[in-house]
Design a protein around this motif. Structure first.
Motif, PDB file in Angstrom:
ATOM      1  N   GLU A 112       0.968  -0.996  -0.160  1.00 50.78           N
ATOM      2  CA  GLU A 112       0.136   0.091  -0.091  1.00 50.78           C
ATOM      3  C   GLU A 112       0.906   1.331   0.109  1.00 50.78           C
ATOM      4  O   GLU A 112       1.828   1.175   0.747  1.00 50.78           O
ATOM      5  N   ARG A 113       0.458   2.230  -0.738  1.00 51.06           N
ATOM      6  CA  ARG A 113       1.193   3.512  -0.703  1.00 51.06           C
ATOM      7  C   ARG A 113       0.689   4.564   0.305  1.00 51.06           C
ATOM      8  O   ARG A 113       1.168   5.432   0.709  1.00 51.06           O
ATOM      9  N   ARG A 114      -0.526   4.319   0.990  1.00 54.00           N
ATOM     10  CA  ARG A 114      -0.816   4.840   2.274  1.00 54.00           C
ATOM     11  C   ARG A 114      -1.652   3.873   3.067  1.00 54.00           C
ATOM     12  O   ARG A 114      -2.225   3.120   2.709  1.00 54.00           O
ATOM     13  N   ILE A 115      -1.103   4.118   4.247  1.00 55.04           N
ATOM     14  CA  ILE A 115      -1.644   3.156   5.351  1.00 55.04           C
ATOM     15  C   ILE A 115      -2.352   3.840   6.527  1.00 55.04           C
ATOM     16  O   ILE A 115      -2.356   5.301   6.676  1.00 55.04           O
ATOM     17  N   VAL A 116      -3.296   3.283   7.222  1.00 52.42           N
ATOM     18  CA  VAL A 116      -3.959   3.786   8.260  1.00 52.42           C
ATOM     19  C   VAL A 116      -3.403   2.989   9.480  1.00 52.42           C
ATOM     20  O   VAL A 116      -3.318   1.899   9.695  1.00 52.42           O
ATOM     21  N   ALA A 117      -2.529   3.904  10.328  1.00 49.68           N
ATOM     22  CA  ALA A 117      -2.239   3.426  11.696  1.00 49.68           C
ATOM     23  C   ALA A 117      -2.996   4.121  12.979  1.00 49.68           C
ATOM     24  O   ALA A 117      -3.579   5.063  12.434  1.00 49.68           O
ATOM     25  N   HIS A 118      -2.757   3.714  13.983  1.00 47.79           N
ATOM     26  CA  HIS A 118      -3.467   4.123  15.154  1.00 47.79           C
ATOM     27  C   HIS A 118      -2.411   4.612  16.133  1.00 47.79           C
ATOM     28  O   HIS A 118      -1.532   4.344  16.439  1.00 47.79           O
ATOM     29  N   ALA A 119      -3.173   5.871  16.845  1.00 53.00           N
ATOM     30  CA  ALA A 119      -2.321   6.689  17.780  1.00 53.00           C
ATOM     31  C   ALA A 119      -3.458   6.491  18.806  1.00 53.00           C
ATOM     32  O   ALA A 119      -3.826   5.185  19.255  1.00 53.00           O
ATOM     33  N   ASP A 120      -3.915   7.647  19.412  1.00 56.74           N
ATOM     34  CA  ASP A 120      -5.490   7.396  20.140  1.00 56.74           C
ATOM     35  C   ASP A 120      -6.541   7.788  19.303  1.00 56.74           C
ATOM     36  O   ASP A 120      -7.727   7.671  19.690  1.00 56.74           O
TER      37      ASP A 120
END
Length: 321
Positions: A112-120
């Motif tokens: 993927e060229r853009r990912i979704v990651a989690h902070a809060d």
């Protein structure tokens, strides 16, 4: 170009407060540590240093020194835009393959060229190579001509690419150009001749004979880096949409000289150089030329402030920008 540390790009306010409320991080060290973990896990890249983070609305842009060289990472916090931004990342890869000077996002380990990651909260992350260059000088007619030609090449390449989720954006403007311009800002009292000319054009212009396509939608000096006489890289495709290319060109010639905290009209010499460069690569049809004038007037009228006009927008529009 931007100061070291944490700053706001064009807004006034307290940067740490904006970082915390919009993205959930307490300070520069906090966001740097999070990015180090994200890049290690998803890209296999080690971060040595986070030099600066600049906040612009729902985006935070970080400059990093890494094991893969200098990188720019954009963090997005507006979740409804994530699918659209992922589609734009794929378009950038297609533009790079076609020879357009863009900083195509690096694919993650998963491709993927853009990912979704989690902070809060969920955050969108895209990693791009840092391209050196100087902001386009709108008084340099040779550089401006090159920028016009590069927008034409971008349009030619983008016309062959699928729009995907970008075409489904619910915030797309009114698709009928005539209705859009008739219902838009007039500034009739501040620029009466320009307003009358726009009304005449809308009354007599035949329909456009070109199809909507992918366009940049924010092509101006702050998004164009030059390396001498050539365009080194075109930046910030987050406003990419599907529309007529003359809409994009008109918006560019009106906004080309605007900067993050200044908003000045384009001079006639700059506009003519830009359009000359564009036309050498992708001439307009006769109908497009008429609509180009109409869109240029419309954008110019929309830039005339309601109150004081220290930068002379009304006069610029009245005299053809």
């Amino acid at each position: 170009m931007h100061p070291a540390g944490l700053s706001l790009l064009w807004e006034d306010g307290h940067p740490p407060d904006s970082l915390r409320t919009r993205f959930g991080f307490t300070d520069l060290d906090d966001v740097a540590a999070w990015l180090s973990d994200v890049l290690r896990r998803h890209w296999g890249i080690t971060v040595a240093r986070c030099e600066r983070v600049v906040i612009s609305a729902h985006n935070a842009i970080a400059w990093l020194d890494t094991s893969a060289g200098p990188l720019v990472v954009k963090i997005g916090a507006h979740a409804p835009a994530f699918e659209r931004l992922a589609a734009i990342a794929d378009v950038l890869a297609g533009l790079e393959a076609a020879g357009v000077p863009v900083a195509a996002p690096l694919p993650s380990r998963g491709g993927e060229r853009r990912i979704v990651a989690h902070a809060d909260r969920p955050l969108s992350v895209v990693v791009q190579p840092l391209v050196d260059g100087e902001l386009l000088d709108p008084t340099d007619v040779t550089a401006v001509r090159a920028a016009g030609a590069e927008l034409a090449r971008l349009h030619l390449a983008a016309s062959a690419l699928p729009a995907g989720a970008i075409a489904a954006d619910p915030c797309l403007p009114e698709p009928d150009p005539r209705r859009r311009l008739a219902n838009g800002p007039s500034a009739a009292g501040r620029a009466p001749r320009a307003s009358a000319r726009l009304a005449d054009l809308l009354e007599g212009l035949p329909d456009l004979d070109s199809a909507p396509q992918l366009i940049h939608s924010d092509y101006r000096s702050t998004n164009i880096l030059m390396a001498g006489p050539r365009v080194a890289v075109i930046l910030d495709f987050d406003e990419m949409m599907v529309d007529h290319r003359v809409y994009d060109v008109a918006r560019a010639v009106v906004n080309l000289a605007t900067r993050f905290r200044t908003w000045r009209p384009t001079t006639p010499a700059t506009r003519e150089s830009f359009l000359a460069g564009y036309r050498t690569i992708a001439p307009f049809t006769e109908r497009e030329e008429g609509w180009l004038e109409a869109f240029t007037l419309w954008f110019g009228l929309g830039s005339v402030p309601a109150g004081d006009d220290p930068d002379g927008w009304a006069a610029a529009v009245e005299h053809g920008l």
